[in-house]
Design an enzyme around this catalytic site. Structure first.
Site, short mmCIF file in Angstrom:
data_model
loop_
_atom_site.label_atom_id
_atom_site.label_comp_id
_atom_site.label_asym_id
_atom_site.label_seq_id
_atom_site.Cartn_x
_atom_site.Cartn_y
_atom_site.Cartn_z
N ASP A 96 0.86 -1.18 0.00
CA ASP A 96 0.00 0.00 0.00
C ASP A 96 0.90 1.23 0.00
O ASP A 96 1.54 1.55 1.00
CB ASP A 96 -0.91 0.02 1.23
CG ASP A 96 -1.98 -1.07 1.21
OD1 ASP A 96 -1.70 -2.17 0.69
OD2 ASP A 96 -3.08 -0.83 1.73
N LYS A 161 -6.88 3.28 -3.58
CA LYS A 161 -7.27 3.30 -2.16
C LYS A 161 -7.49 4.74 -1.72
O LYS A 161 -6.72 5.63 -2.08
CB LYS A 161 -6.18 2.62 -1.34
CG LYS A 161 -6.40 2.62 0.17
CD LYS A 161 -5.25 1.88 0.87
CE LYS A 161 -5.31 2.03 2.38
NZ LYS A 161 -4.17 1.34 3.05
N LYS A 200 -10.20 0.06 -2.70
CA LYS A 200 -10.11 -0.17 -1.26
C LYS A 200 -10.53 1.08 -0.52
O LYS A 200 -10.04 2.18 -0.79
CB LYS A 200 -8.68 -0.57 -0.86
CG LYS A 200 -8.51 -0.76 0.65
CD LYS A 200 -7.11 -1.26 1.01
CE LYS A 200 -6.91 -1.31 2.52
NZ LYS A 200 -5.57 -1.81 2.90
#
Length: 255
Positions: A96, A161, A200
């Protein structure tokens, strides 16, 4: 609309977050055990603790993920790549990465694309998947998020995300506020990203209803610290592992 829900499938939407700066090694061990017990998708753990998580989860199908350039995205491109390679060598399979937010705001898209491309290449070459964190609370206009979606689609990242969970914005009165994953942002990110790219949601998804609402918007993963509460509520509502029909809201106003 009505669709069947399995508790196990909901659990597999959760990246159990173990990133708070005050977390000790023993806290993270306990967090990994929670992830193992509830069979979530992954743990997202501090970079130095990746080997610890790998050891605990090695005989499970709970994946190990970590963060790069976290939480503000200010590291150099070279450091982000080095962090990524080291994390993968340590056993992380999900990365991430926080974009360089200042570069996004000044619309230096060549730099932004070059950085994401470099981390994406390092991740994929080492067998991992890449989630690119926009930190939407710091992006005041939709145009920034749309352009990031376009770049991520072009480069073939695996997820876009919303947030780190730590992107607090200072208000005029000196107070700090944080929205995290909002319905508007999730709809925007889903609609402007290629269909192969997953979304996400991180920040603000704290209950089962929150999870169901973002799922209805096309989200396939969430970052959560409230994992135990969410899954316990799901088991109470739907039964442990059984198929149930649940009404999924088409256009939730918030959560």
């Amino acid at each position: 609309m009505t669709s069947p829900v399995k508790v196990h499938e909901l659990a597999k939407m959760i990246d159990h977050s173990l990133l708070h700066p005050t977390m000790t090694d023993s806290d993270m061990v306990q967090g990994c055990k929670i992830a193992l017990e509830y069979d979530v998708a992954s743990v997202c753990i501090k970079p130095y603790a990746v080997p610890l998580a790998v050891d605990i989860l090695k005989h499970s199908n709970v994946l190990v993920g970590t963060v790069i350039g976290f939480p503000h995205g200010n590291s150099t491109l070279e450091i982000k790549v080095a962090e990524t390679i080291q994390a993968c060598k340590d056993g992380a399979v999900e990365i991430d990465m926080v974009v360089n937010i200042g570069k996004v705001l000044q619309e230096d898209w060549d730099y932004v694309e070059r950085e994401i491309a470099a981390v994406c290449r390092a991740t994929h070459e080492n067998g991992g998947i890449l989630k690119v964190i926009f930190e939407n609370d710091h992006l005041p206009e939709a145009k920034y998020k749309i352009r990031l979606c376009e770049i991520c689609s072009k480069l073939g990242v695996d997820f876009v995300k919303t947030s780190t969970g730590y992107g607090f914005v200072k208000g005029a009165d000196g107070s700090y506020n944080y929205k995290g994953a909002t319905p508007d942002d999730l709809e925007l990110m889903r609609s402007h990203s290629d269909s192969e790219i997953q979304v996400k949601a991180a920040g603000g998804v704290r209950t089962l209803d929150d999870l169901l609402k973002v799922k209805a918007l096309g989200v396939s993963r969430i970052g959560a610290t409230a994992t135990v509460a969410i899954i316990h509520e799901a088991k109470e509502r739907f039964g442990d592992g059984a198929d149930k029909n649940v009404v999924m809201e088409d256009s939730p106003s918030g959560y």
